[in-house]
Write an enzyme that holds these catalytic residues in place. Structure first.
Site, PDB file in Angstrom:
ATOM      1  N   HIS A 156       0.835  -1.197   0.000  1.00  0.00           N
ATOM      2  CA  HIS A 156       0.000   0.000   0.000  1.00  0.00           C
ATOM      3  C   HIS A 156       0.876   1.255   0.000  1.00  0.00           C
ATOM      4  O   HIS A 156       0.623   2.203  -0.766  1.00  0.00           O
ATOM      5  CB  HIS A 156      -0.904  -0.007   1.238  1.00  0.00           C
ATOM      6  CG  HIS A 156      -1.726   1.228   1.403  1.00  0.00           C
ATOM      7  ND1 HIS A 156      -3.000   1.360   0.894  1.00  0.00           N
ATOM      8  CD2 HIS A 156      -1.455   2.408   2.025  1.00  0.00           C
ATOM      9  CE1 HIS A 156      -3.478   2.563   1.187  1.00  0.00           C
ATOM     10  NE2 HIS A 156      -2.557   3.221   1.879  1.00  0.00           N
ATOM     11  N   GLU A 157       1.911   1.264   0.843  1.00  0.00           N
ATOM     12  CA  GLU A 157       2.778   2.445   0.922  1.00  0.00           C
ATOM     13  C   GLU A 157       3.624   2.602  -0.328  1.00  0.00           C
ATOM     14  O   GLU A 157       3.816   3.718  -0.828  1.00  0.00           O
ATOM     15  CB  GLU A 157       3.666   2.359   2.168  1.00  0.00           C
ATOM     16  CG  GLU A 157       2.911   2.283   3.489  1.00  0.00           C
ATOM     17  CD  GLU A 157       1.919   3.426   3.674  1.00  0.00           C
ATOM     18  OE1 GLU A 157       2.147   4.515   3.091  1.00  0.00           O
ATOM     19  OE2 GLU A 157       0.920   3.228   4.378  1.00  0.00           O
ATOM     20  N   HIS A 165       1.666   4.207  -3.063  1.00  0.00           N
ATOM     21  CA  HIS A 165       1.620   5.672  -2.975  1.00  0.00           C
ATOM     22  C   HIS A 165       2.829   6.287  -3.687  1.00  0.00           C
ATOM     23  O   HIS A 165       2.695   7.300  -4.389  1.00  0.00           O
ATOM     24  CB  HIS A 165       1.635   6.122  -1.510  1.00  0.00           C
ATOM     25  CG  HIS A 165       0.304   6.095  -0.840  1.00  0.00           C
ATOM     26  ND1 HIS A 165      -0.812   6.698  -1.361  1.00  0.00           N
ATOM     27  CD2 HIS A 165      -0.092   5.551   0.351  1.00  0.00           C
ATOM     28  CE1 HIS A 165      -1.844   6.522  -0.548  1.00  0.00           C
ATOM     29  NE2 HIS A 165      -1.432   5.831   0.494  1.00  0.00           N
ATOM     30  N   GLU A 218      -6.125   6.837  -1.506  1.00  0.00           N
ATOM     31  CA  GLU A 218      -6.092   5.688  -0.601  1.00  0.00           C
ATOM     32  C   GLU A 218      -6.710   4.461  -1.264  1.00  0.00           C
ATOM     33  O   GLU A 218      -6.167   3.352  -1.167  1.00  0.00           O
ATOM     34  CB  GLU A 218      -6.828   6.022   0.698  1.00  0.00           C
ATOM     35  CG  GLU A 218      -6.091   7.002   1.588  1.00  0.00           C
ATOM     36  CD  GLU A 218      -4.719   6.503   2.006  1.00  0.00           C
ATOM     37  OE1 GLU A 218      -4.587   5.315   2.352  1.00  0.00           O
ATOM     38  OE2 GLU A 218      -3.773   7.309   1.981  1.00  0.00           O
TER      39      GLU A 218
END
Length: 279
Positions: free
Chosen positions: A131-132, A135, A194
């Site tokens: 997820h990070e 980004h 997100e």
């Protein structure tokens, strides 16, 4: 009397349009979403590196070799799956009360020890790291800066066009505009990012060989861990509601499970994460 001459206003608008044409066209990986990005990659990475050095100065890192090796191993597998040639680094911050992680532009990833018990295993940690990393490769930091630039430009331009000479009226306008820009533009973009990081992250962890079904369980554990905290309405939050993001991930599973099945190496859930011992 207007603060700017019409000539100055025209020059300001032309500069902004030039930046838009030069940097504005970008496409997010996996989702294909069109992005507004007015910050060049070199500047973005430089800012990320500056923030990285500041964080290293003020945060206490965990020196548990087992935990660091595990985070490094899982992180590099996800980074390799991303195909992005950043100078990837993965650091663990000794802060048991913080259930969080983040990635700076350019691939500097920080994981707080507080999120490790929620992750439970390598696949749970892969959910967090993917997820990070999503980004970073989607350049969400640069996009947020660009949206803030657009909001600031709109504020100045609107005030100029309305020619708000009365100081009290101008203050009220600025406050109303700031709230409207935050709720109507900045926060929705943050929530969109997100969701996008969830989507890209699910693809990355599956490609790296971690069972994407564990992402659902991880976010359910995250929701449980946050159950005692005060919740704010979703439209005022930077993040989507937990239930909505879990459902969105469930809807994506049929698309990513075949990717997991074709992965060169399958790690499944991987190893269980031991309790960190940071000295």
């Amino acid at each position: 009397m207007s603060r700017w001459s019409s000539e100055t206003s025209k020059k300001f608008i032309l500069v902004f349009v030039f930046l838009f044409l030069l940097y504005g066209c970008a496409t997010a990986p996996v989702t294909g979403r069109k992005q507004l990005i007015l910050v060049d990659p070199q500047t973005e990475i430089k800012l990320g590196l500056q923030a990285y050095e500041e964080i290293l100065k003020k945060e206490k890192l965990c020196n548990d070799p087992t935990i660091n090796a595990l985070v490094q191993r899982v992180g590099m597998r996800i980074a390799k799956a991303s195909g992005k040639n950043y100078d990837w680094e993965f650091k663990v911050i000794d802060k048991p009360e913080s259930i969080n992680a983040f990635c700076l532009p350019g691939g500097k990833v920080f994981v707080y020890t507080g999120i490790l018990p929620v992750a439970q295993n390598e696949a749970g940690l892969a959910t967090v790291l993917a997820h990070e990393i999503a980004h970073a490769i989607a350049r969400h930091g640069a996009e947020r800066m660009s949206i803030a630039m657009v909001a600031a430009f709109g504020e100045v331009l609107a005030a100029e066009l309305l020619d708000l000479n009365n100081s009290r009226t101008r203050e009220l306008f600025m406050a109303a505009y700031g709230l409207g820009a935050t709720v109507g533009l900045i926060l929705p973009y943050s929530r969109k990012q997100e969701y996008e990081a969830d989507t890209i992250g699910l693809y990355l962890m599956a490609k790296a060989g971690y069972d994407p079904r564990e992402a659902i369980k991880f976010w359910e554990r995250m929701r449980q861990a946050a159950s005692g905290r005060r919740k704010i309405p979703e439209f005022l939050s930077t993040h989507p509601a937990d239930g909505k993001r879990i459902q969105a991930l469930k809807n994506l599973l049929p698309q990513v499970l075949p990717i997991y099945e074709k992965a060169e190496h399958k790690y499944g859930l991987g190893e269980k994460i031991p309790e960190p011992h940071c000295r």
